[in-house]
Design a protein around this motif. Structure first.
Motif, PDB file in Angstrom:
ATOM      1  N   MET A  62       4.545  14.046  11.656  1.00 56.29           N
ATOM      2  CA  MET A  62       4.807  14.379  13.055  1.00 56.29           C
ATOM      3  C   MET A  62       4.027  13.474  14.001  1.00 56.29           C
ATOM      4  N   SER A  63       2.792  13.152  13.621  1.00 63.06           N
ATOM      5  CA  SER A  63       1.968  12.373  14.546  1.00 63.06           C
ATOM      6  C   SER A  63       2.489  10.955  14.730  1.00 63.06           C
TER       7      SER A  63
ATOM      8  N   ASN B 293       0.501  12.959   1.822  1.00 61.75           N
ATOM      9  CA  ASN B 293      -0.156  12.346   2.967  1.00 61.75           C
ATOM     10  C   ASN B 293       0.862  11.938   4.025  1.00 61.75           C
ATOM     11  N   ARG B 294       2.000  11.494   3.573  1.00 60.46           N
ATOM     12  CA  ARG B 294       3.070  11.142   4.513  1.00 60.46           C
ATOM     13  C   ARG B 294       3.476  12.376   5.326  1.00 60.46           C
ATOM     14  N   GLU B 295       3.639  13.514   4.608  1.00 56.99           N
ATOM     15  CA  GLU B 295       3.979  14.752   5.306  1.00 56.99           C
ATOM     16  C   GLU B 295       2.918  15.106   6.335  1.00 56.99           C
TER      17      GLU B 295
ATOM     18  N   ASN C  60      -3.668  12.131  19.436  1.00 58.04           N
ATOM     19  CA  ASN C  60      -2.663  12.228  18.369  1.00 58.04           C
ATOM     20  C   ASN C  60      -2.553  10.899  17.622  1.00 58.04           C
ATOM     21  N   LYS C  61      -2.636   9.829  18.364  1.00 54.83           N
ATOM     22  CA  LYS C  61      -2.588   8.495  17.743  1.00 54.83           C
ATOM     23  C   LYS C  61      -3.793   8.325  16.810  1.00 54.83           C
ATOM     24  N   ALA C  62      -4.953   8.773  17.269  1.00 55.04           N
ATOM     25  CA  ALA C  62      -6.152   8.690  16.443  1.00 55.04           C
ATOM     26  C   ALA C  62      -6.008   9.550  15.190  1.00 55.04           C
ATOM     27  N   TYR C  63      -5.389  10.713  15.355  1.00 57.54           N
ATOM     28  CA  TYR C  63      -5.122  11.612  14.217  1.00 57.54           C
ATOM     29  C   TYR C  63      -4.306  10.891  13.161  1.00 57.54           C
ATOM     30  N   ARG C  64      -3.289  10.188  13.643  1.00 57.21           N
ATOM     31  CA  ARG C  64      -2.395   9.460  12.750  1.00 57.21           C
ATOM     32  C   ARG C  64      -3.171   8.487  11.851  1.00 57.21           C
TER      33      ARG C  64
ATOM     34  N   GLN D  57       0.850  -1.187   0.000  1.00 51.01           N
ATOM     35  CA  GLN D  57       0.000   0.000   0.000  1.00 51.01           C
ATOM     36  C   GLN D  57       0.875   1.223   0.000  1.00 51.01           C
ATOM     37  N   ARG D  58       0.796   1.991  -1.049  1.00 54.44           N
ATOM     38  CA  ARG D  58       1.642   3.172  -1.116  1.00 54.44           C
ATOM     39  C   ARG D  58       0.919   4.386  -0.569  1.00 54.44           C
TER      40      ARG D  58
END
Ligand code: HEM
Ligand code: SF4
Ligand code: FES
Lengths: 291, 145
Positions: free
Chosen positions: A193-194, A187-189, A223-227, A181-182
């Protein structure tokens, strides 16, 4: 970060293994341990005298299982200072030379494992990432506030871990992808941080709201949920809804009062408040469909 | 887990020295908000003395003139130093609440989160400046002025 080379363990340590269980051997082992301890204490004295600078630590002590440590107190330790020494290095020195019962968690010594967040000079800090040279003396070291103390500098992290798991921090897509899965660069950016969280618990400990509301998810969990919420690789609408519902419950994002304490203390510089605020806006947008 | 030592509230309170800008902003905002609510009710209570004035009720003031109840109460209040001082305080509280309120609204919109501490200090400085500038107006005709 800690740049100290750990002192090589003395051979005495292997000698003291209570190998055979004969009384004589055990007594000898005991004596050897005591001798070794006296020697390391003497060595510390010598080193302290030889060192150009020493650092004064005031360390919180408490142990419910030891009678004269049931009443919490602060112990003083004087540690010879060497360039580049971190608060963790100093604690390790104190433990290895003065009081082997001094208890604290640590592992990686390079801000990766997240086990040594403590309350140093009035702020939650990662000890292995905190230079002694930047601390005013005496360096006051306490366990993380708002968490139960198990012993000395060790706090109970169970509740923090529960909150982290409560946001379901794993991909839940129904269809298993057939190939890699790419993720797009953008989206990576977005989530970069999270993803840096090391579960140290400093943020949760610094948060006044979390201190007053035990059910509040807390900055790290949000923050984990944000990720996961922001990750485009999990793109089903129902899953996004599901994640938002966890976040917008009574003890979710709306507890945050934007005091910024978590953002200030996070050793990985995660913009926690920013992420929480963004999720609040997501929740509003999701409920006001005319957006 | 063995029974653990909970450091409790007393220690929490003694930690105020370790508060950061954002936490002070939060405390001040709650405080000023509730002071404003308190003022609102006091204000209504005082103004309700004007109800008999609606019926044209008059009283004799300290100078022996016939004035309405409302005018009498208000001029009495306005002639005392403490009331003038409280008015300056009210302005301070209101201005800070409004400025920091705008700051919080911006934070809610995700604007300028990196400079949240600077905007808090700016609210404080601006509040101070406005309050000091208002003193001549509020204190006019009282004390030395
Ligand atoms: C232009 C005027 C005002 C602005 C911009 C403003 C803004 C705000 C904002 C943004 C908050 C939320 C703070 C947070 O997120 O924690 C707040 C809270 C509050 N405001 Fe105001 N406000 C204003 C006027 C007033 C007035 C006139 C009163 C009183 C009658 C008042 C009483 C309060 C109170 C009591 C709270 C705290 C609520 C709580 O406990 O959460 N505000 N204000
Ligand atoms: S968000 Fe930062 S402070 Fe909180 S647990 Fe993760 S690394 Fe630690
Ligand atoms: S020891 Fe691993 S983070 Fe400090």
């Amino acid at each position: 970060m800690s740049t100290q080379v750990p002192e090589t363990e003395t051979e005495a340590e292997t000698e003291t293994e209570p190998a055979g269980e004969s009384h004589q051997e055990r007594r000898m082992a005991d004596k050897a341990a005591k001798r070794e301890y006296r020697e390391s204490e003497k060595k510390a004295e010598d080193e302290l005298r030889a060192a150009e600078e020493s650092v004064h630590l005031k360390v919180f002590r408490y142990d419910p299982e030891v009678e004269d440590k049931q009443e919490p107190r602060f112990d003083d330790f004087y540690v010879p200072y060497t360039k580049g020494m971190t608060v963790l290095d100093a604690l390790m020195y104190a433990r290895d030379h003065y009081d082997s019962s001094l208890t604290f968690r640590h592992s990686c010594r390079q801000a990766v494992c997240g086990s040594d967040a403590m309350f140093v000079n009035g702020r939650q800090r990662l000890c292995c990432k905190t230079q002694l040279s930047e601390m005013a003396e005496p360096v006051r070291i306490e366990p993380l506030p708002h968490q139960d103390v198990v012993k000395d500098l060790v706090v109970d992290m169970e509740h923090f871990y529960d909150q982290m798991h409560a946001v379901e921090p794993y991909f839940q897509s129904e269809d298993v992808p057939s190939e890699e899965q790419r993720q797009s660069r953008e989206n990576r950016e977005k989530i970069k941080m999270s993803t840096r969280c090391i579960w140290c618990g400093a943020c949760m400990s610094s948060c006044n709201v979390a201190a007053g509301d035990n059910e509040y998810l807390g900055p790290a969990a949000i923050n984990k949920a944000y990720r996961f919420y922001m990750d485009e690789r999990e793109d089903e609408e129902e899953l996004k809804e599901h994640r938002l519902r966890i976040l917008e419950q009574e003890h979710g994002v709306w507890r945050c009062q934007t005091q910024f304490s978590c953002t200030e203390v996070c050793p990985k510089d995660i913009p926690l408040t920013e992420h929480i605020q963004e999720l609040k806006r997501e929740a509003v947008k999701n409920n006001l469909k005319f957006w | 887990m063995s029974q653990s030592y909970n450091r409790g509230l007393v220690e929490d309170f003694s930690r105020w020295k370790e508060f950061s800008a954002g936490m002070w902003a939060w405390i001040f905002h709650k405080f000023t908000g509730w002071v404003l609510v308190g003022y609102l009710f006091t204000h209504i209570a005082v103004l309700s003395t004007a109800i008999p004035a609606q019926q044209g009720e008059m009283v004799t003031n300290s100078a022996g003139e016939q004035v309405s109840v409302y005018t009498n109460t208000l001029s009495l209040l306005e002639s005392t130093f403490i009331v003038r001082l409280l008015e300056v305080g009210l302005l301070a509280v209101a201005v800070f609440h409004i400025l920091n309120g705008i700051r919080l609204l911006l934070v809610d919109l995700g604007i300028g989160l990196e400079s949240q501490d600077k905007t808090f200090y700016a609210s404080l400085v601006l509040t101070g400046a406005i309050v000091i500038a208002s003193v001549p107006t509020f204190m006019a005709g009282i004390g030395g002025a």
